[in-house]
Scaffold this motif. Sequence first.
Motif, short mmCIF file in Angstrom:
data_model
loop_
_atom_site.label_atom_id
_atom_site.label_comp_id
_atom_site.label_asym_id
_atom_site.label_seq_id
_atom_site.Cartn_x
_atom_site.Cartn_y
_atom_site.Cartn_z
N ILE A 46 0.92 -1.10 0.05
CA ILE A 46 -0.19 -0.06 0.03
C ILE A 46 0.84 1.11 -0.08
O ILE A 46 0.63 2.30 -0.63
N SER A 47 1.94 1.35 0.77
CA SER A 47 2.73 2.32 0.94
C SER A 47 3.50 2.69 -0.33
O SER A 47 3.46 3.94 -0.70
N LYS A 48 3.65 1.92 -1.19
CA LYS A 48 4.49 1.86 -2.62
C LYS A 48 3.34 2.11 -3.49
O LYS A 48 3.56 3.07 -4.60
N ASN A 49 2.08 1.75 -3.33
CA ASN A 49 1.26 1.61 -4.76
C ASN A 49 -0.18 2.33 -4.48
O ASN A 49 -0.57 2.88 -5.34
N TYR A 50 -0.76 2.28 -3.15
CA TYR A 50 -2.21 2.42 -3.10
C TYR A 50 -2.31 3.55 -1.94
O TYR A 50 -3.39 3.62 -1.48
N LEU A 51 -1.37 4.35 -1.50
CA LEU A 51 -1.61 5.16 -0.48
C LEU A 51 -2.51 6.36 -0.73
O LEU A 51 -2.18 7.54 -0.55
N ASP A 52 -3.60 6.16 -1.03
CA ASP A 52 -4.65 7.34 -1.33
C ASP A 52 -6.07 6.77 -1.68
O ASP A 52 -6.33 5.49 -1.98
N LYS A 314 0.66 -6.63 -11.71
CA LYS A 314 1.86 -5.54 -11.85
C LYS A 314 1.26 -4.54 -12.59
O LYS A 314 1.61 -3.33 -12.31
N LYS A 315 0.70 -4.81 -13.59
CA LYS A 315 0.18 -3.60 -14.49
C LYS A 315 -0.86 -2.66 -13.44
O LYS A 315 -0.60 -1.47 -13.71
N ILE A 316 -1.48 -3.25 -12.70
CA ILE A 316 -2.49 -2.56 -11.95
C ILE A 316 -1.44 -1.59 -10.84
O ILE A 316 -1.66 -0.40 -10.80
N ARG A 317 -0.58 -2.32 -10.41
CA ARG A 317 0.46 -1.27 -9.62
C ARG A 317 1.15 -0.24 -10.13
O ARG A 317 1.41 0.79 -9.70
N ASN A 318 1.59 -0.65 -11.49
CA ASN A 318 2.57 0.27 -11.88
C ASN A 318 1.60 1.42 -12.52
O ASN A 318 2.01 2.61 -12.51
#
Length: 321
Positions: A46-52, A314-318
């Motif tokens: 979450i900290s890297k990709n979704y912190l919002d 991975k695509k979602i995270r990027n």
Amino acid sequence: MGIYRFLLSIFVAISHAGVLINSLNPGVIAVISFLLISGYVMTALISKNYLDTKKIVWFYLDRILRIYPQYLFNIIAVLIIYSIFGLNSPFLSKPTEIGLLQNLLIIPMGFYMTPWVGDKFMIIPPAWSLGLEGCFYILIPFLLIYKLQKVFFLLSYIIFLMAYLGIINTDYFGYRLIFGTIFIFLCGSFLHKNNNIITNQPVKYTLIFSCLLLAATFLFPRLILPYNREVLIGLILGIIIIPLLIKIKKTYLDELLGNLSYGLFLSHYLVVFEFEKLGIHWNLKCILIMLLFSTFLSAIGFFCFESPLIAWRKKIRNQHN
């Protein structure tokens, strides 16, 4: 941590074959380490990709793509074996359409002890802990975004202490339900922020108090309640081991066994069901056969069902990094 996770899955599997270690259930000890690892990994993710708040729904999709491929594979496998051969297990004694839906939704399985869910149709019995994980997944983005970890940690620890003392059901509130276990997840979360146990105050004091609470079970026999000792041992070992594993460089074997660990955790109960059907009594040979066959099923589940979806995750995270 892949090799460690694979070993934890083995401990869960052998516990369902009736193996105890000095009268303690190794599966419970392993599950507690899984919770700590989940707290660590989800905080990193979450900290890297979704912190919002706008990205939370994508975090949920990420988790669905992680959990469901192998889970559905194992659900289908159990149902096929059940329909063809029949399986004599109390977990499959009352199949219903509502029960099937609850199994597919996963989270209701974490509340199997309640009258509106029940434990008479659990296609994959260990999935109760996936229900617990699902509850954590729902909460953790909000806890991180709004910085509520310490508040929930404290409230959860109070509930855990009440369960430890037997004021409320020890098994349910001290081990299985999110109310008394989210502090364990959050210990893993705190380790992501600071993996030095000495300077990480919440983790350090949790470790100290866990040692004291464990010692108290030897001084006061009335505290030997369902899984008190196993939960505390799992917490102590996890807090000590996980910071050490974080520093070890990942290898191919570590990654491979890590990928197989989830499938092993799910698939071993299909073998347990079949052994129960055949009336086979557990011994070392049978346990090894169960582990080998379960690992084989895990490999099928990972390479045929989960691996093709890794690129999507991975695509979602990027896209949302």
